[in-house]
Design a protein around this motif. Structure first.
Motif, PDB file in Angstrom:
ATOM      1  N   LEU A  64      34.532 -26.497 -65.180  1.00 29.21           N
ATOM      2  CA  LEU A  64      33.726 -26.844 -66.030  1.00 29.21           C
ATOM      3  C   LEU A  64      32.757 -27.788 -65.301  1.00 29.21           C
ATOM      4  O   LEU A  64      30.994 -27.276 -65.446  1.00 29.21           O
ATOM      5  N   ASP A  65      32.899 -28.269 -63.975  1.00 28.40           N
ATOM      6  CA  ASP A  65      31.908 -29.116 -63.230  1.00 28.40           C
ATOM      7  C   ASP A  65      33.186 -30.388 -62.425  1.00 28.40           C
ATOM      8  O   ASP A  65      34.033 -30.495 -62.371  1.00 28.40           O
ATOM      9  N   VAL A  66      32.297 -30.308 -61.442  1.00 26.69           N
ATOM     10  CA  VAL A  66      32.703 -31.044 -60.199  1.00 26.69           C
ATOM     11  C   VAL A  66      32.041 -33.206 -60.629  1.00 26.69           C
ATOM     12  O   VAL A  66      30.926 -32.988 -60.621  1.00 26.69           O
ATOM     13  N   ILE A  67      32.679 -33.948 -60.959  1.00 30.11           N
ATOM     14  CA  ILE A  67      33.171 -34.768 -61.169  1.00 30.11           C
ATOM     15  C   ILE A  67      32.351 -35.794 -59.843  1.00 30.11           C
ATOM     16  O   ILE A  67      31.445 -36.296 -59.635  1.00 30.11           O
ATOM     17  N   SER A  83      37.331 -33.313 -60.783  1.00 29.46           N
ATOM     18  CA  SER A  83      36.721 -31.736 -61.390  1.00 29.46           C
ATOM     19  C   SER A  83      36.780 -31.882 -62.766  1.00 29.46           C
ATOM     20  O   SER A  83      38.290 -31.962 -62.675  1.00 29.46           O
ATOM     21  N   GLU A  84      36.280 -31.839 -63.447  1.00 30.18           N
ATOM     22  CA  GLU A  84      36.511 -31.213 -65.218  1.00 30.18           C
ATOM     23  C   GLU A  84      36.725 -29.680 -65.358  1.00 30.18           C
ATOM     24  O   GLU A  84      35.960 -28.393 -64.655  1.00 30.18           O
ATOM     25  N   THR A  85      38.444 -29.040 -65.348  1.00 31.41           N
ATOM     26  CA  THR A  85      39.011 -28.054 -66.201  1.00 31.41           C
ATOM     27  C   THR A  85      38.840 -27.831 -67.712  1.00 31.41           C
ATOM     28  O   THR A  85      38.545 -29.101 -68.358  1.00 31.41           O
ATOM     29  N   LEU A 129      30.013 -22.882 -61.617  1.00 28.33           N
ATOM     30  CA  LEU A 129      29.866 -23.454 -62.425  1.00 28.33           C
ATOM     31  C   LEU A 129      29.884 -22.391 -63.682  1.00 28.33           C
ATOM     32  O   LEU A 129      30.711 -22.562 -64.676  1.00 28.33           O
ATOM     33  N   ASP A 130      29.033 -21.534 -63.289  1.00 26.27           N
ATOM     34  CA  ASP A 130      28.863 -20.113 -64.602  1.00 26.27           C
ATOM     35  C   ASP A 130      30.247 -19.619 -65.086  1.00 26.27           C
ATOM     36  O   ASP A 130      30.685 -18.872 -65.580  1.00 26.27           O
TER      37      ASP A 130
END
Length: 93
Positions: free
Chosen positions: A25-28, A37-39, A58-59
């Motif tokens: 979902l995102d790389v923190i 990273s948020e998965t 991220l898409d």
């Protein structure tokens, strides 16, 4: 993007030097020794050496990394970044 594609989370590691992750979902944060990273299934922390992000989309939720992988751990989203409060954290202060 379809919900079906977004809800899948997989990790493929080749020879401890290449890792492909889906469901990101995102790389923190990232540097040469750690990538956070948020998965779809929680915060994923990778530790190692000489990390290089080859692909980040991220898409589609795709992340591809090269480097020496030493550690891979999931953290609960709610506890990431908070100080540890268990008995082991008190022993190792």
């Amino acid at each position: 993007m379809s919900e079906e594609k977004r809800n899948k989370h997989n990790i493929n590691i080749l020879d401890r030097t290449n890792i492909k992750i889906t469901g990101v979902l995102d790389v923190i944060s990232f540097d040469e020794e750690m990538i956070v990273s948020e998965t779809e299934l929680g915060v994923l922390i990778l530790k190692g050496l000489n990390f290089h992000i080859n692909k980040l989309n991220l898409d589609s939720g795709d992340l591809e990394i090269d480097g020496e992988i030493y550690n891979l751990v999931y953290e609960d989203k709610s506890s990431y970044g908070k100080p540890a409060s268990g008995i082991l954290s008190k022993i190792f202060k």
